[in-house]
Each structure stands twice: as C-alpha cells, then as structure tokens.
Design an enzyme around this catalytic site. Structure first.
Site, PDB file in Angstrom:
ATOM      1  N   ARG A 103       0.850  -1.199   0.000  1.00  0.00           N
ATOM      2  CA  ARG A 103       0.000   0.000   0.000  1.00  0.00           C
ATOM      3  C   ARG A 103       0.878   1.239   0.000  1.00  0.00           C
ATOM      4  O   ARG A 103       1.933   1.244   0.625  1.00  0.00           O
ATOM      5  CB  ARG A 103      -0.819   0.063   1.299  1.00  0.00           C
ATOM      6  CG  ARG A 103      -1.945  -0.869   1.438  1.00  0.00           C
ATOM      7  CD  ARG A 103      -2.755  -0.514   2.693  1.00  0.00           C
ATOM      8  NE  ARG A 103      -2.054  -0.744   3.938  1.00  0.00           N
ATOM      9  CZ  ARG A 103      -1.585   0.222   4.718  1.00  0.00           C
ATOM     10  NH1 ARG A 103      -1.715   1.490   4.386  1.00  0.00           N
ATOM     11  NH2 ARG A 103      -0.978  -0.062   5.856  1.00  0.00           N
ATOM     12  N   TYR A 252      -1.337  -4.010  -6.694  1.00  0.00           N
ATOM     13  CA  TYR A 252      -1.052  -4.749  -5.475  1.00  0.00           C
ATOM     14  C   TYR A 252      -2.082  -4.525  -4.360  1.00  0.00           C
ATOM     15  O   TYR A 252      -2.517  -3.389  -4.120  1.00  0.00           O
ATOM     16  CB  TYR A 252       0.339  -4.364  -4.924  1.00  0.00           C
ATOM     17  CG  TYR A 252       0.817  -5.330  -3.860  1.00  0.00           C
ATOM     18  CD1 TYR A 252       1.416  -6.535  -4.232  1.00  0.00           C
ATOM     19  CD2 TYR A 252       0.617  -5.076  -2.519  1.00  0.00           C
ATOM     20  CE1 TYR A 252       1.820  -7.447  -3.266  1.00  0.00           C
ATOM     21  CE2 TYR A 252       1.021  -5.993  -1.551  1.00  0.00           C
ATOM     22  CZ  TYR A 252       1.616  -7.166  -1.936  1.00  0.00           C
ATOM     23  OH  TYR A 252       2.015  -8.076  -0.987  1.00  0.00           O
ATOM     24  N   LYS A 261      -9.216  -2.214   2.226  1.00  0.00           N
ATOM     25  CA  LYS A 261      -8.960  -1.000   2.999  1.00  0.00           C
ATOM     26  C   LYS A 261      -9.779   0.179   2.471  1.00  0.00           C
ATOM     27  O   LYS A 261     -10.277   1.003   3.238  1.00  0.00           O
ATOM     28  CB  LYS A 261      -7.467  -0.669   2.966  1.00  0.00           C
ATOM     29  CG  LYS A 261      -6.582  -1.803   3.473  1.00  0.00           C
ATOM     30  CD  LYS A 261      -6.857  -2.131   4.911  1.00  0.00           C
ATOM     31  CE  LYS A 261      -5.960  -3.253   5.413  1.00  0.00           C
ATOM     32  NZ  LYS A 261      -6.182  -3.546   6.832  1.00  0.00           N
ATOM     33  N   HIS A 281     -10.667  -1.450  12.046  1.00  0.00           N
ATOM     34  CA  HIS A 281      -9.532  -2.305  11.679  1.00  0.00           C
ATOM     35  C   HIS A 281      -9.324  -3.317  12.807  1.00  0.00           C
ATOM     36  O   HIS A 281      -8.396  -3.175  13.608  1.00  0.00           O
ATOM     37  CB  HIS A 281      -8.307  -1.406  11.483  1.00  0.00           C
ATOM     38  CG  HIS A 281      -7.139  -2.083  10.859  1.00  0.00           C
ATOM     39  ND1 HIS A 281      -5.851  -1.593  10.951  1.00  0.00           N
ATOM     40  CD2 HIS A 281      -7.040  -3.211  10.117  1.00  0.00           C
ATOM     41  CE1 HIS A 281      -5.022  -2.372  10.300  1.00  0.00           C
ATOM     42  NE2 HIS A 281      -5.717  -3.366   9.791  1.00  0.00           N
ATOM     43  N   SER A 303      -0.038  -2.851  12.507  1.00  0.00           N
ATOM     44  CA  SER A 303       0.634  -3.958  11.818  1.00  0.00           C
ATOM     45  C   SER A 303       1.838  -4.435  12.635  1.00  0.00           C
ATOM     46  O   SER A 303       2.369  -3.708  13.480  1.00  0.00           O
ATOM     47  CB  SER A 303       1.058  -3.578  10.410  1.00  0.00           C
ATOM     48  OG  SER A 303       1.309  -2.218  10.334  1.00  0.00           O
ATOM     49  N   CYS A 305       1.840  -6.773  14.901  1.00  0.00           N
ATOM     50  CA  CYS A 305       1.533  -7.148  16.285  1.00  0.00           C
ATOM     51  C   CYS A 305       0.872  -8.533  16.353  1.00  0.00           C
ATOM     52  O   CYS A 305       0.367  -8.917  17.409  1.00  0.00           O
ATOM     53  CB  CYS A 305       0.619  -6.125  16.927  1.00  0.00           C
ATOM     54  SG  CYS A 305       1.428  -4.547  17.256  1.00  0.00           S
ATOM     55  N   ASP A 328      -9.067  -9.061  10.185  1.00  0.00           N
ATOM     56  CA  ASP A 328      -8.576  -7.727   9.802  1.00  0.00           C
ATOM     57  C   ASP A 328      -9.593  -6.606   9.974  1.00  0.00           C
ATOM     58  O   ASP A 328      -9.213  -5.512  10.361  1.00  0.00           O
ATOM     59  CB  ASP A 328      -8.098  -7.763   8.345  1.00  0.00           C
ATOM     60  CG  ASP A 328      -7.231  -6.562   7.986  1.00  0.00           C
ATOM     61  OD1 ASP A 328      -6.427  -6.139   8.834  1.00  0.00           O
ATOM     62  OD2 ASP A 328      -7.361  -6.030   6.865  1.00  0.00           O
ATOM     63  N   ARG A 422       2.367 -12.057   0.552  1.00  0.00           N
ATOM     64  CA  ARG A 422       1.029 -12.356   1.089  1.00  0.00           C
ATOM     65  C   ARG A 422       0.488 -13.692   0.622  1.00  0.00           C
ATOM     66  O   ARG A 422       0.835 -14.175  -0.457  1.00  0.00           O
ATOM     67  CB  ARG A 422       0.052 -11.279   0.608  1.00  0.00           C
ATOM     68  CG  ARG A 422       0.381  -9.870   1.044  1.00  0.00           C
ATOM     69  CD  ARG A 422      -0.165  -9.570   2.388  1.00  0.00           C
ATOM     70  NE  ARG A 422       0.376  -8.346   2.964  1.00  0.00           N
ATOM     71  CZ  ARG A 422      -0.095  -7.807   4.084  1.00  0.00           C
ATOM     72  NH1 ARG A 422      -1.092  -8.377   4.725  1.00  0.00           N
ATOM     73  NH2 ARG A 422       0.445  -6.723   4.585  1.00  0.00           N
TER      74      ARG A 422
END
Ligand code: O2Y
Ligand code: MN
Length: 642
Positions: A103, A252, A261, A281, A303, A305, A328, A422
């Site tokens: 992103r 992507y 998102k 989120h 992110s 975590c 997510d 991913r």
C-alpha cells in the site's frame, strides 16, 4: 467457460452505440450480451462511463464461478503473470514488479470539499499524519491526466461484490471495474463476488470502485515480472460524498483489491458515521471457556503485532477454544437491544506470509494449502512455497527460487520472500472458522481490545474505567515500528485505533462518533474495553510474556471481567488483575508479574506528555473535550506514581 464481451457490434451499454467508442472487433456472444443487458441501469451507467473514458477492448461481467476463476488463472499462466504451485490444490504464485509491493500511504487521498472534513488541522509547522486530503478539482485533474484510454487493448472486468454475507442487513455492495485479472481472481477470494450479488443489489446504489493498472496495450516498456503497473502515476482516491473509489497505477493488495482497505475501512467509516455504526480495523474471535460459555471479542492492533495469529490462536489454557470470525476488519452496529453486533465484511485472509508457520499459526498454514493466491513469496523446486519462518518445515535439500525469480540459498544475505509478501486464501478453509462467521445479524461483541507493541512501561493488560476512558485508550494507541529508512531502527509511532492509514474522515470527528456510541447501549450490554501488550521486555531485553497461545490466559481474565468477576484492582491506568487473578498454571517458564504490571512513574508521565503533544499537534481544535478530560484525569493519576 469465460464469456468475454467483444464490444464491437455490441448494440449499446447505456443507450449509446459502443461501436462508436472502440475499433471494430469480434462480435459479442449472446450470453455476454445478456449479462450486460441484465445489469441494473445504475451499474450500466457506471460501466458505460468507464468504457467511454478508459476505452478497453473488451468488457466481461464476472459471474464469480469457479470456472471463470480457473479460466482467468489459465490465461494469466499463459501470459506469465502467475504460475501454478503443483504441490497444493489450485494454488498460484504471482510475482510483482518490485516497485509495486505494498500500500502507498503517501499516494492515498480522501476527497472532500473542505480539507477539515478529511483531516484535523495540524499545528503550524507540523506535518499532518492522519491522512491526506485532495480537493474535488484536483481529483478531476488527476483522473483526466491518467484514465483516458488507460485500458486500451485490455479487458474491463465488472466485479459485483458484497462486503459481508450476501443479503445481511449489515452488508454493503460494491462494483469494482478493473483491467487486472489478478484483481478479479483475488476479489473472488476476498469478497463474495458474482451473480448472486447483482441479484441482491437490484436497482440499489452501490460503492463505485474504479481500478486500472495504468498500462494500456501495447506497453511502451516491458513490464517487470510480467506485472503491469505504473508506480510514477499511482494514486488511490476516495470520494465519501459519492461513495466512490478511484485507484490507478498499482496492481497490489490494498491499492487494487478495493473492497478491503478502501471500501471496508475508508469509505466504510464514512458510511458508518452517517448511519450510526463502526467500521474498524479489528479482528473478531469467538472464545469458549471450559464451562462451554462462548463470547466474542474484537481487537485492534497496528501492523506487526500478530493480528492474524491472535485471530486463529491455539489456546494453551486447558478447556479453552478459540474460533475465528475475521482477522482484519470488523463492521459493528448496536442492535435494538443495545448489543454490539459484528460481521467480518471479508471472505478471505490477505495475510503476511513471512513469520507464518506451523509454530506461530498452524491454522493459517492449514488454510493456505488450497485455492490460495500467493504473491511475492519464494517457491520450492517441488512446487511449493517458502518464506522466512518456514526453515524447519521445508526440506533443506529442495531448491528455492526467491520472490524475484533468482536462485536462493539460506544465508545468501537476502530474504527469499518480500517482507510484505502475502497469501490470499478463503476464510471458509480455516479449520477453526467460527460456525457463526457468516451470521447475517452479526456476532455479539462482549469486549474490545486495543493493543500495541510496547517494549517498555505498558502492562500486559488493563481495563478501561468506562467507555469514555476506553475511547482514550484507542486514541492513545502507540506501537513500536520500523522507522523510515533515513531514521533507522525502531521508534514508537502513534496509530490511534490502528486506523491511522484508514480514517475516511477527520480523526477528531471519528472520536466524537466513538464517544456517541455509548448512547446506543446500556451498562449491561456495552462492551468492556481493554488494552493489551504482549511485547513488554525485561531490562535485559527478553520478552516478559511468552505470547502466542499463552495469550489465552489474558483472554481468560478478560472474559471473567466481562462476566463481572471481581478479579481486578484499580491502578493509575485502569483496572489490572488482582495478584492471583491471572491464571499462570502450566506455564513453561515463570513469569515476573511484578515487572509485567509495574507502572514506572517517569515512563507514564512521559507517555502522557507525548500524548498531549500528539493531540495538540495533530488534532488541535478537533479533539473532543471528553478526550482531553480523560487525558487530564490520566495525567493526575500518573503524577502520583513513583
Ligand atoms: O500492503 C498491502 O497492500 C496490504 S495491507 C494489509 C493487508 C491485509 C491486512 N491488513 C493490511 C494492513 O495494512 O493493515
Ligand atoms: Mn490490516
């Protein structure tokens, strides 16, 4: 068999002869004509307008079938965009241009008439870090500079998709128009996509999602790895007033799979504000205790975590069961009884591959062995995948090719896979997917966790004194992150609600919205709010808490608090477990509870000061009074700490 609509000879997409738009080609099949004609007038208008501007060679209305996906994957294989991974069932590997791997926050904008609708006004001389604003006029110029003719020679795919189970009152429908077959195949995994959605849509409005890789045919230069993209011109824009997303130049992830998102969080949060609910989120998990009592928890983490790992955790505490609703995003709305109901609007997982293994997340590993699209991971000579973290699971004698197609050996000095590589896998394949994960009314949320990676000062878990205090906990979220290249090393970054890159509107107004939510519930039903930190370190550098499945011990305490057990004591930051409340039996190593829950006065006074500065610099006049009052109260409490 995929039916491609050959535009030449088509009578009209919206009353206008399509033949006037494009050079003559083969005649359109009867089936394809029928599918275009069956689109609602609003969808046809969107398609027609896009065809006129982008001038694709073909239009294909996606039906969402397995045959359609197989056909597209076959076509992409022939074009060298993906390759099959024969070790698994229907799994594929895509390698992107190394310039298109994540992103791009700096090129992501929210378009509103007034800047302040999108972002708070930062203090003079301070760069705002809560989103990027663009004016409607600048959007018009950006579109005019990029989109005319951008799909020449390519097929325009019409993707009808539902965020959330088709027909659920909590779900929303979008139509993505894209010139990327990779996006089609991925959207089929990540959303409910196809004919059912068009039927459910009827004549209603939908979120308009326009995407182009920005490389009309013939391309002037050869695409790297066969991956067309246009990084210099990349832009990802959102127009809340029109429920519209326009993305150009990147193929992507979050830039191109527009349901995720862009829709579910940025546009979603603006719809949620208008309609009185929350688009967050957050992962959602179901947890059943040894007595068979089940509760649902939503949790927001920045992110890195371990969000996906927590969502699919294998609890070590005997008798506990965790089931995954989502990893997510959560859409949550209070029902008529004041119960917060949540759905996972997605249909799949787009998880980070490196670090995922049978040790860290066996459920994710089991999920990705079929019907999965991998992007930018390494492959093995026996047709499987490899990434950092799988060293013990892949036979060392099997050759590895890295994410850029080069031979790779352990210790060669570069990673085999891109750090943001991913897997894109259907959620239904997760062995512990929750039986209610597609429930139309959503699952009832009993607790909300906020968390971060905090090596210093922040206890393992604490509970907010109230909903208002809980909103401060979300607003005050900070986490250790890798700094921008020029800084090197790790820094603690603010990431309120883990939404910093995803707010669809002014963060101050978002806080007001969160504060107002308590009016929709009652003390009996309002979820309790907690802050957790699995990452506190001892002075010597080691983690004080083992994490992973042992986090079930923290969830056990959370559940007992939700059930009203008096296993908590007041501290300066919130309620913490009473000395024996945290169940530690059976832990392999002794845990130093004193250190884990200590509240160093110097640390907390600095923390409060950092938050005051952050809110003053970034949120200014838009900070709700209730939040400054809560922060003042925290400051007064931590002043007394030693
Ligand atoms: O880099 C991307 O495009 C993917 S970002 C992403 C993907 C899945 C789940 N979360 C995220 C994120 O950035 O939070
Ligand atoms: Mn995410």
């Amino acid at each position: 068999m995929v039916q491609f609509l050959r535009l030449a000879g088509a009578r009209s997409l919206c009353g206008r002869p399509v033949s006037s738009l494009l050079p003559a080609r083969r005649a359109i099949s009867q089936q394809a004509r029928e599918r275009v004609a069956a689109l609602s007038p609003k969808v046809r208008e969107f398609v027609d307008r896009t065809v006129r501007m982008c001038q694709p060679a073909d239009v294909h209305v996606c039906d969402g079938s397995a045959a359609e996906s197989a056909s597209l994957l076959r076509m992409m294989t022939e074009a060298g965009v993906v390759e099959p991974l024969p070790k698994y069932d229907n799994c594929w590997l895509a390698r992107t241009d190394p310039a298109d791997v994540a992103r791009v926050e700096s090129k992501t904008f929210i378009v509103t008439d007034e800047r302040r609708q999108t972002v708070p006004t930062p203090r003079q001389g301070v760069k705002g870090a809560l989103g990027n604003w663009m004016s409607p006029a600048d959007l018009d110029s950006a579109v005019a500079a990029r989109f005319p003719g951008c799909m020449r020679g390519r097929t325009l795919y019409v993707i009808p998709f539902s965020m959330g189970p088709v027909g659920s009152p909590l779900s929303k429908i979008g139509i993505e128009l894209t010139d990327s077959p990779y996006v089609v195949a991925s959207m089929r995994v990540m959303t409910r996509m196809g004919t059912d959605v068009l039927e459910a849509l009827g004549d209603d409005d939908f979120v308009k999602c326009l995407h182009s890789v920005g490389r009309p045919l013939p391309m002037k230069t050869e695409p790297v790895n066969g991956w067309p993209c246009n990084p210099e011109q990349t832009i990802v824009t959102h127009v809340p007033a029109r429920n519209e997303i326009i993305s150009f130049g990147s193929g992507y992830g979050g830039n191109s799979l527009l349901g995720k998102k862009c829709f579910a969080l940025r546009i979603g949060s603006t719809i949620a504000r208008r309609e009185g609910w929350l688009a967050e989120h957050m992962l959602i998990l179901g947890i059943t205790n040894p007595q068979g009592e089940k509760r649902y928890i939503a949790a927001a983490f920045p992110s890195a975590c371990g969000k996906t790992n927590l969502a699919m955790m294998a609890p070590t505490l005997p008798g506990y069961k965790i089931e995954c609703v989502g990893d997510d995003i959560a859409w949550m709305k209070f029902d008529e009884n004041g119960v917060l109901r949540a759905i996972n609007p997605e249909n799949g997982f787009f998880g980070v591959a490196p670090g995922t293994s049978s040790a860290t997340n066996p459920m994710a590993m089991a999920t990705v062995t079929a019907n999965t699209i991998f992007t930018n991971v390494a492959k093995t000579a026996d047709g499987g995948v490899f990434w950092e973290g799988l060293e013990r699971e892949v036979d060392a004698s099997v050759g590895v090719t890295d994410w850029q197609g080069r031979a790779w050996t352990p210790g060669c000095g570069r990673p085999s896979s891109h750090p943001n590589s991913r897997f894109c896998a259907p959620a239904a394949q997760c062995p512990i997917i929750d039986p209610q994960w597609e429930s139309a009314e959503g699952v009832p949320i009993s607790a909300i966790l906020f968390g971060g990676r905090r090596p210093e000062g922040v206890p393992l878990v604490y509970e907010a004194f109230s909903w208002r205090h809980g909103v401060l906990l979300g607003a005050a979220m900070r986490s250790e992150a890798t700094a921008a290249a020029e800084h090197k090393g790790k820094v603690i970054m603010n990431d309120p609600f883990a939404m910093r890159p995803f707010f669809g509107y002014n963060f101050g107004h978002y806080l007001e919205h969160w504060l107002s939510m308590s009016e929709r519930s009652s003390p009996a039903h309002l979820p309790k709010i907690f802050h957790v930190n699995w990452f506190r370190k001892a002075a010597g550098g080691g983690f004080l808490w083992p994490g992973f499945g042992e986090n079930s011990r923290v969830l056990d305490w959370v559940l007992r608090r939700v059930q009203g057990e008096p296993c908590a004591q007041e501290s300066a930051v919130g309620y913490i477990p009473t000395p024996d409340a945290l169940r530690l039996e059976g832990l392999a190593e002794k845990v130093d509870l004193e250190q884990l829950f200590s509240l160093p006065g110097d640390f907390w006074r600095r923390e409060v000061e950092a938050l005051e500065t952050y809110f003053a610099e970034q949120v200014g006049a838009d900070l709700p009074t209730a939040i400054s009052e809560e922060l003042d109260a925290l400051r007064k409490r931590v002043e007394k700490l030693e």
